[in-house]
Write a protein that holds these residues in place. Structure first.
Motif, mmCIF file in Angstrom:
data_model
loop_
_atom_site.group_PDB
_atom_site.id
_atom_site.type_symbol
_atom_site.label_atom_id
_atom_site.label_comp_id
_atom_site.label_asym_id
_atom_site.label_seq_id
_atom_site.Cartn_x
_atom_site.Cartn_y
_atom_site.Cartn_z
ATOM 1 N N LEU A 42 5.849 6.483 -12.672
ATOM 2 C CA LEU A 42 4.517 6.096 -13.159
ATOM 3 C C LEU A 42 3.439 6.222 -12.089
ATOM 4 O O LEU A 42 2.265 5.992 -12.373
ATOM 5 C CB LEU A 42 4.502 4.677 -13.752
ATOM 6 N N MET A 43 3.843 6.523 -10.851
ATOM 7 C CA MET A 43 2.876 6.806 -9.772
ATOM 8 C C MET A 43 1.922 5.655 -9.498
ATOM 9 O O MET A 43 0.731 5.843 -9.219
ATOM 10 C CB MET A 43 2.111 8.101 -10.078
ATOM 11 N N HIS A 44 2.430 4.427 -9.565
ATOM 12 C CA HIS A 44 1.625 3.272 -9.157
ATOM 13 C C HIS A 44 1.399 3.301 -7.648
ATOM 14 O O HIS A 44 2.165 3.919 -6.896
ATOM 15 C CB HIS A 44 2.333 1.968 -9.535
ATOM 16 N N GLU A 45 0.370 2.602 -7.210
ATOM 17 C CA GLU A 45 0.086 2.483 -5.787
ATOM 18 C C GLU A 45 1.246 1.770 -5.088
ATOM 19 O O GLU A 45 1.799 0.811 -5.619
ATOM 20 C CB GLU A 45 -1.205 1.695 -5.589
ATOM 21 N N PRO A 46 1.645 2.223 -3.902
ATOM 22 C CA PRO A 46 2.732 1.545 -3.197
ATOM 23 C C PRO A 46 2.300 0.177 -2.687
ATOM 24 O O PRO A 46 1.093 -0.114 -2.609
ATOM 25 C CB PRO A 46 3.039 2.490 -2.031
ATOM 26 N N PRO A 47 3.256 -0.687 -2.341
ATOM 27 C CA PRO A 47 2.884 -1.985 -1.781
ATOM 28 C C PRO A 47 2.358 -1.826 -0.368
ATOM 29 O O PRO A 47 2.507 -0.775 0.262
ATOM 30 C CB PRO A 47 4.217 -2.748 -1.792
ATOM 31 N N SER A 48 1.739 -2.865 0.118
ATOM 32 C CA SER A 48 1.388 -2.917 1.533
ATOM 33 C C SER A 48 2.524 -3.606 2.289
ATOM 34 O O SER A 48 3.417 -4.214 1.694
ATOM 35 C CB SER A 48 0.073 -3.673 1.740
ATOM 36 N N PHE A 49 2.489 -3.504 3.600
ATOM 37 C CA PHE A 49 3.529 -4.092 4.445
ATOM 38 C C PHE A 49 2.858 -4.860 5.570
ATOM 39 O O PHE A 49 1.892 -4.389 6.179
ATOM 40 C CB PHE A 49 4.441 -3.006 5.027
ATOM 41 N N THR A 50 3.382 -6.045 5.845
ATOM 42 C CA THR A 50 2.836 -6.846 6.919
ATOM 43 C C THR A 50 3.949 -7.685 7.529
ATOM 44 O O THR A 50 5.047 -7.771 6.984
ATOM 45 C CB THR A 50 1.693 -7.751 6.404
ATOM 46 N N VAL A 51 3.672 -8.266 8.682
ATOM 47 C CA VAL A 51 4.639 -9.146 9.341
ATOM 48 C C VAL A 51 4.014 -10.520 9.490
ATOM 49 O O VAL A 51 2.799 -10.673 9.558
ATOM 50 C CB VAL A 51 5.083 -8.599 10.718
ATOM 51 N N GLY A 52 4.856 -11.530 9.539
ATOM 52 C CA GLY A 52 4.408 -12.910 9.654
ATOM 53 C C GLY A 52 5.366 -13.800 8.884
ATOM 54 O O GLY A 52 6.514 -13.432 8.644
ATOM 55 N N ASN A 53 4.881 -14.961 8.482
ATOM 56 C CA ASN A 53 5.697 -15.806 7.623
ATOM 57 C C ASN A 53 4.884 -16.226 6.413
ATOM 58 O O ASN A 53 3.660 -16.067 6.380
ATOM 59 C CB ASN A 53 6.266 -17.012 8.368
#
Length: 377
Positions: free
Chosen positions: A359-370
């Motif tokens: 379906l070519m949805h936007e990919p997720p973002s990625f981050t670090v932390g809690n």
């Protein structure tokens, strides 16, 4: 939230990896099976706590050397290795090749001889071990993985140029409790030493991860004690393990916003942004992914805010398939549009095994932390 987000808690990962290392005997080499999650920040966090990494393809091997320049990859495994992949392993100077068949061993011999080098090998063997209770079986029955015991004996007798055989690799199952994993380890070691005179044995990974009860963590202390007893019986043996999921699953979260809430045939459905094309784990394993419900009060739209009523809910994503289910008929507090669902145990076999382009949805973002520090929650 602008879009679904993967959150990696690197402090928690480092603490967990250090605890695993501390629970194991010093004579057990700890490798990380990077197929579980090859995210660069995870590999860099794990590097101080492990003795090396297991790459299962030339792609993983190249990714590892880019992420950790100068690292000597511990092993190159995986079924169906091509000649270019074997050549890449030789060029990288991998510590051990996990060879899956006599034909693969002969090809590796020819490539190593042509390159004027020597390949250090463990033979992957499919041993007849009772694996009742395992979540996923890769041995003990007809499978495409590894070779039968008699084939392994034949490989040792070949005495091929450019090949040094050191022992056995046997990853037979996943989802094993500590007692079951120790039993499998003993069976592998006893066979490898008695039948092949092995000096090294890699007993694989497969430590259980309980998605129904995240607090039920594999008993590394008991497992380490059982391996210590086994090593005492084989004082000259090098023993390796290569867990993946059990190392990184707990450090990852997948956070997504509730788009809609609706009732269908007396069942509540919560529709979230993203779905199993981002987090395939629950669809692949057939479970409900554990989650936290994070209510939000900042509803400023002029239309009513839909919310669930009494009864369990099923959390689904945006895909045009009824299989896009992240959690099915689970109990939770009232869920409203605009709330955030934080799916736990998303640090392994999650984004990297998902069908991203459907379906070519936007990919997720990625981050670090809690989770507490994430600004949007």
């Amino acid at each position: 939230m602008n879009r679904p987000t993967y959150l990696y808690d690197l402090d928690a990962l480092g603490t967990h990896a250090a605890a695993i290392r501390a629970a194991l005997p010093s004579r057990v080499e700890l490798l990380y099976a990077m197929k579980a999650n090859p995210a660069p920040e995870l590999l860099r966090t794990l590097a101080p706590h492990v003795d090396g990494f297991e790459a299962a393809s030339a792609g993983e091997l190249h990714h590892l050397t880019r992420t950790l320049p100068g690292v000597r990859p511990a092993v190159l495994g995986g079924p169906g290795k091509t000649d270019p992949e074997l050549t890449a392993g030789l060029a990288a100077g991998v510590h051990r090749f996990h060879v899956e068949s006599p034909h693969e061993l002969r090809r590796l011999s020819a490539l190593a001889t042509a390159a004027g080098s020597t390949a250090d090998v463990l033979l992957r063997v499919n041993l007849p071990v009772n694996l009742d209770g395992a979540a996923l079986v890769m041995g003990g029955a007809p499978t495409p993985f590894g070779m039968d015991p008699e084939q392994a004996r034949d490989c040792v007798r070949l005495d091929l140029p450019g090949i040094r055989i050191h022992g056995v690799h046997a990853h037979l199952a996943s989802g094993l409790t500590a007692p079951a994993a120790a039993m499998v380890a003993r069976r592998i070691v006893d066979w490898a030493v008695s039948q092949l005179g092995a000096h090294e044995v890699n007993i694989g990974g497969g430590m259980a991860v309980d998605y129904t009860d995240p607090a039920n963590i594999f008993d590394w202390t008991r497992y380490g004690g059982d391996l210590q007893t086994l090593l005492a019986e084989h004082p000259d043996l090098v023993l390796r393990i290569e867990p993946g999921r059990a190392v990184t699953a707990y450090c990852g979260w997948y956070l997504t916003e509730v788009i809609d809430v609706k009732r269908s045939h007396d069942e509540w459905f919560v529709v979230v942004a993203g779905g199993t094309h981002h987090l395939r784990t629950p669809a692949a394993k057939g479970h409900s992914q554990p989650f936290l419900h994070l209510p939000r009060t900042d509803w400023t739209h002029p239309y009513p805010r839909p919310r669930t009523g009494d009864g369990p809910v099923t959390i689904v994503g945006q895909l045009c398939t009824p299989k896009d289910v992240l959690a099915r008929t689970v109990g939770t507090n009232t869920v409203s549009a605009g709330d955030v669902i934080a799916f736990a145990m998303a640090g392994a076999y999650a984004w990297n095994i998902s069908h991203h382009d459907f379906l070519m949805h936007e990919p997720p973002s990625f981050t670090v932390g809690n989770l507490k520090e994430l600004a949007d929650v």
